[in-house]
Design a protein around this motif. Structure first.
Motif, PDB file in Angstrom:
ATOM      1  N   PHE A   1       0.886  -1.147  -0.030  1.00 38.16           N
ATOM      2  CA  PHE A   1      -0.003   0.065   0.055  1.00 38.16           C
ATOM      3  C   PHE A   1       0.847   1.383  -0.007  1.00 38.16           C
ATOM      4  N   ASP A   2       0.423   2.312  -0.329  1.00 40.19           N
ATOM      5  CA  ASP A   2       1.107   3.591  -0.362  1.00 40.19           C
ATOM      6  C   ASP A   2       1.169   4.273   0.881  1.00 40.19           C
ATOM      7  N   ASP A   3       2.404   4.750   1.267  1.00 41.00           N
ATOM      8  CA  ASP A   3       2.615   5.197   2.609  1.00 41.00           C
ATOM      9  C   ASP A   3       1.696   6.529   2.670  1.00 41.00           C
TER      10      ASP A   3
ATOM     11  N   LEU B   1       4.364  -2.636   3.355  1.00 48.25           N
ATOM     12  CA  LEU B   1       4.068  -4.124   3.481  1.00 48.25           C
ATOM     13  C   LEU B   1       4.107  -4.635   4.786  1.00 48.25           C
ATOM     14  N   THR B   2       3.004  -5.436   5.152  1.00 47.01           N
ATOM     15  CA  THR B   2       2.769  -5.969   6.457  1.00 47.01           C
ATOM     16  C   THR B   2       4.060  -6.833   6.561  1.00 47.01           C
TER      17      THR B   2
ATOM     18  N   ASN C   1      13.887  -3.359   1.362  1.00 44.38           N
ATOM     19  CA  ASN C   1      13.618  -3.101   2.620  1.00 44.38           C
ATOM     20  C   ASN C   1      14.087  -1.619   3.179  1.00 44.38           C
ATOM     21  N   SER C   2      13.539  -0.829   3.424  1.00 46.24           N
ATOM     22  CA  SER C   2      13.994   0.585   3.779  1.00 46.24           C
ATOM     23  C   SER C   2      13.953   1.098   5.266  1.00 46.24           C
TER      24      SER C   2
ATOM     25  N   MET D   1       6.514  -2.885   6.977  1.00 47.26           N
ATOM     26  CA  MET D   1       8.030  -2.342   6.156  1.00 47.26           C
ATOM     27  C   MET D   1       7.797  -1.491   5.044  1.00 47.26           C
ATOM     28  N   PHE D   2       8.679  -0.608   4.802  1.00 46.18           N
ATOM     29  CA  PHE D   2       8.486   0.209   3.698  1.00 46.18           C
ATOM     30  C   PHE D   2       9.603   0.341   2.749  1.00 46.18           C
TER      31      PHE D   2
END
Length: 403
Positions: free
Chosen positions: A329-331, A340-341, A370-371, A381-382
């Motif tokens: 999903f978009d932040d 992402l979960t 992963n950031s 996780m974004f």
């Protein structure tokens, strides 16, 4: 060593973003069949982003020294760092595990004081990247925006000649997972790996991915896995297929580290992308040995993703490959990233997000890394959107000459 050549410009607006975000550090598909073109059609040379290129271990003697540096004991001791940022804006580091007062802890174990976001690794300092490592940096003109949206571009994965693409008999794994060991085998267990480096005198780790490339030597990871706090990391190596201390495909030393101008200048989380070019091992290039995953840029958002990494902060220990799966999903808060979960922790930073991932072969198309994580939402996780800036990092990396 040649002098520094950093001609990028600094945008003060980036500092506001960096102060609110914390990078995740702890530090990981098949070789060169379809390699991306140098630039999207319709983009003029002046509009093309130009990444920062940093010379790492670019001589044979330096490469031997770096490889010798990483003993099994040092790899075992590598851990996420704690980056503590005071309310006054000062950033300090402490050994992993020590918290500062009122801190926001990142997913990789690094902490920031008063920060709103935690990353799976090291926290950004919000400073301009003026302090350089021992090597040289090269940059072109500041990036410009194309007049039209760039077209989607994809390079396909290619297996190694000796690799088997079948995982028949392996247990089926869930396409939706918030975090579980990857047990299905396939190409991913060779192309994903741990990244080890020295950050301000301490051993740390991230994750990274070997990707198809013209020089057969490119690893994609997160920006904070190559540079943080104004300086590039040293003793940088990639260990594909890492498993409980085993290095089945060798230790690959970086000759060049590359990142976006935005990350280099102000650690802008929207551009937390990097690449490493690694030297051959025993006369063979990286993707000739492990293969390389596909990679894509300027893609539609919201596609099913599989995210991989080697989380090393509790409850994980960095010994095995972990995956998450789901539709991102978009932040909706402060970044342009996708979320992402996923419960991966520090050390997972830089691990690959794959679209079109095939569980039966373990191959897919890298489309993010992963950031970071928000400290109030550790179950998310974004990862950054792979647009023209990420594409420029990849394109420049795959055209670097090997030393």
């Amino acid at each position: 060593m040649p002098g520094e050549r950093d001609h990028s410009t600094e945008d003060p607006r980036m500092h506001r973003t960096a102060r609110r975000l914390i990078p995740i550090l702890a530090i990981s598909p098949i070789a060169a069949a379809g390699v991306l073109a140098a630039a999207p059609a319709g983009a003029t040379p002046s509009a093309r982003p130009r990444p920062i290129v940093h010379d790492a271990a670019d001589t044979k003697s330096e490469q031997r020294e770096v490889k010798d540096f990483w003993t099994p004991a040092k790899m075992a001791a590598a851990k996420p760092l704690d980056l503590v940022r005071s309310r006054g804006g000062r950033t300090t580091t402490t050994p992993g595990g020590i918290q500062g007062s009122g801190t926001a802890k990142r997913a990789d174990g690094i902490q920031g004081s008063g920060g709103a976001v935690k990353r799976a690794g090291i926290q950004g300092s919000g400073r301009a990247g003026g302090i350089q490592g021992s090597g040289a940096n090269r940059a072109g003109a500041a990036p410009g925006a194309p007049t039209a949206p760039p077209p989607p571009v994809t390079a396909s994965p290619t297996p190694t000649a000796s690799a088997s693409s079948s995982t028949a008999g392996a247990p089926a794994l869930a396409a939706r997972s918030s975090g579980a060991p990857w047990t299905a085998g396939g190409a991913i267990v060779k192309t994903e790996g741990r990244v080890f480096f020295t950050y301000q005198g301490r051993s740390a780790s991230c994750s990274g991915t070997a990707v198809t490339s013209a020089n057969k030597s490119v690893v994609i990871t997160a920006g904070h896995c190559v540079k943080l706090g104004g300086a590039f990391h040293t003793n940088w190596v990639f260990v594909p297929g890492y498993s409980s201390g085993s290095r089945p495909y060798g230790t690959w030393v970086a000759t060049n580290l590359l990142t976006t101008q935005q990350w280099n200048a102000s650690e802008d989380m929207n551009y937390d992308v990097a690449a490493a070019v690694v030297a051959p091992v025993d006369g063979r290039r990286l993707t000739d040995v492990v293969g390389g995953q596909g990679i894509a840029f300027n893609q539609a958002r919201g596609r099913q993703m599989y995210a991989f990494g080697y989380p090393a902060a509790s409850p994980y220990d960095g010994s095995k490959l972990i995956y998450c799966g789901g539709r991102p999903f978009d932040d909706f808060l402060v970044s342009t990233d996708q979320g992402l979960t996923c419960d991966q922790t520090g050390g997972a930073s830089g691990g690959g997000w794959f679209a079109g991932f095939d569980e039966s072969t373990g191959a897919g198309t890298l489309n993010s890394v992963n950031s970071f994580k928000y400290n109030f939402a550790p179950y998310w996780m974004f990862g950054p959107y792979f647009g023209p800036e990420a594409q420029a990092v990849y394109t420049t990396a795959q055209n670097e000459n090997l030393t």
